[in-house]
Enzyme design. Structure first.
Site, short mmCIF file in Angstrom:
data_model
loop_
_atom_site.label_atom_id
_atom_site.label_comp_id
_atom_site.label_asym_id
_atom_site.label_seq_id
_atom_site.Cartn_x
_atom_site.Cartn_y
_atom_site.Cartn_z
N ARG A 35 -12.05 24.71 2.06
CA ARG A 35 -13.48 24.97 1.87
C ARG A 35 -13.77 24.97 0.37
O ARG A 35 -12.88 25.23 -0.45
CB ARG A 35 -13.90 26.29 2.50
N ARG A 57 -6.58 22.78 -18.73
CA ARG A 57 -7.57 23.71 -19.27
C ARG A 57 -7.10 24.25 -20.61
O ARG A 57 -5.93 24.13 -20.98
CB ARG A 57 -7.85 24.86 -18.30
N GLU A 114 -2.95 24.03 -21.22
CA GLU A 114 -2.08 24.09 -20.04
C GLU A 114 -1.88 22.69 -19.46
O GLU A 114 -2.85 21.96 -19.25
CB GLU A 114 -2.68 25.00 -18.97
N TYR A 159 1.88 32.30 -3.11
CA TYR A 159 1.04 32.58 -4.25
C TYR A 159 0.45 33.98 -4.08
O TYR A 159 -0.03 34.33 -3.01
CB TYR A 159 -0.08 31.55 -4.39
#
Length: 378
Positions: free
Chosen positions: A179, A287, A312, A360
């Site tokens: 989503r 980023r 990064e 995670y």
């Protein structure tokens, strides 16, 4: 009789929080960590008076009042609010996708206009897919466009995702994006949680507070002298890689990792925000983090004359690299299940944290899990 009640392998959030609650129960703990410092991936390094998140940005957020009150009892947290910005070909867009983003993307100014534009682009994506003979999205590229449309996908999702995964969106499975939250309000707060912030003085203050009065050894690898370490405590709390604990009996689990390029810049304010994502494929980093904005606000930004940034880069993990994120595909999930079956049979070993549980974790759920373990423990 063993010298310790618990040997805790790893001083990250799971290990440090476990040690804190065990000590409160009168248990004697020894914490060991193979790194030269405590704190695991939340460790901060002070550079030019700035707390640099050494292993990537960590932003604490939770809706659990007990967790929030607990961490604030160790160290006061500030009011930092995560509001990342995306840079695509020099144009800036607010994240997460909200009315500011839709105005920047299409010039729409009302929720009805934004919803109409999204619906129109979703319908176009479904029509393209069906014209190609597909009833359901076959890959991440189709899935994302069905959820959010072509413009946002191409500018804000595609390049960033391809850099993160090291492969094209058309070659990634659709289930990676289940989503995409859409907010039809002008709200750049990335999280929906009730509480968020950064420890005042950095995460080392949190770890030091959790481990206060507890014996800890750095530069100490459990696997260098495993038999000895196993002999000195009644129970082991293991927060390292579960496959390594079992000597890779079934094979090695895979991870994704991140490489950081840190730079000191001789100006007080480099990008005006803690987090800016670079969403085009041609820029190699995902980023840029400007660390001072996690803890310095207003004039304090300029009172500190220099700034520190970290670029990064998502990287394929290889032996010897830091393992950051599990690869939750079918092969690795099945492999972890075999290791978990062994772990579940252990009477005197507790496995906890992202490496030991191969999942995670945000920070707050780690603390919540340890609090839950002790609320159920006599």
């Amino acid at each position: 009789m063993n010298k310790y009640d618990y040997l805790i392998v790893g001083s990250g959030l799971f290990g440090a929080t476990f040690a804190y609650f065990a000590k409160k129960r009168g248990k004697k703990c020894l914490v060991i960590d193979k790194r030269p410092h405590l704190g695991g991936n939340v460790y901060c390094e002070n550079v030019e008076g700035i707390n640099v998140h050494k292993y990537g940005a960590h932003i604490f957020h939770t809706s659990n009042k007990d967790v929030w009150n607990f961490v604030n009892s160790i160290v006061e947290f500030n009011r930092y609010t995560n509001s990342p910005v995306a840079n695509y070909q020099g144009k800036l867009y607010n994240l997460p996708f909200n009315m500011n983003t839709f105005y920047q993307m299409w010039g729409v100014t009302t929720p009805e206009e934004a919803q109409a534009k999204i619906d129109e682009q979703r319908a176009e994506a479904v029509a393209r897919m069906k014209a190609d003979g597909a009833a359901e999205p076959r890959n991440l590229e189709e899935q994302a466009q069905v959820l959010i449309g072509k413009d946002i996908y191409e500018r804000l999702i595609k390049g960033y995702t391809e850099k993160q995964w090291g492969r094209k969106c058309a070659d990634l499975p659709a289930f990676i994006i289940k989503r995409l939250p859409v907010r039809l309000v002008f709200d750049n707060n990335y999280f929906n949680d009730k509480y968020q912030g950064i420890p005042i003085g950095g995460y080392n203050k949190l770890i030091d507070g959790l481990l206060s009065g507890i014996e800890a050894k750095t530069n100490t690898d459990f696997f260098d002298n495993r038999r000895y370490w196993e002999s000195i405590a009644d129970k082991i709390v293991f927060t390292g890689k579960i496959d390594e604990f079992y000597c890779y009996r079934f094979g090695k689990l895979n991870y994704r990792t991140v490489r950081f390029e840190q730079e000191i810049i001789d100006k007080p304010n480099y990008q005006g925000n803690a987090v800016i994502n670079y969403t085009e494929r041609e820029i190699p980093y995902t980023r840029v983090i400007e660390h001072k904005h996690f803890e310095m606000f207003g004039q304090a930004v300029y009172d500190c004359p220099k700034t520190v940034i970290s670029k990064e880069y998502s990287t394929e993990w290889q032996d010897g690299m830091e393992p950051y994120y599990p690869v939750n595909d079918g092969v690795n999930t099945a492999l972890y299940a075999k290791y978990k079956e062994l772990a579940d049979k252990e009477g005197n070993v507790i496995f906890g944290g992202r490496l030991a549980e191969y999942r995670y974790y945000d920070m707050a759920p780690v603390i919540e899990k340890v609090m839950g373990l002790f609320s159920n423990r006599k």
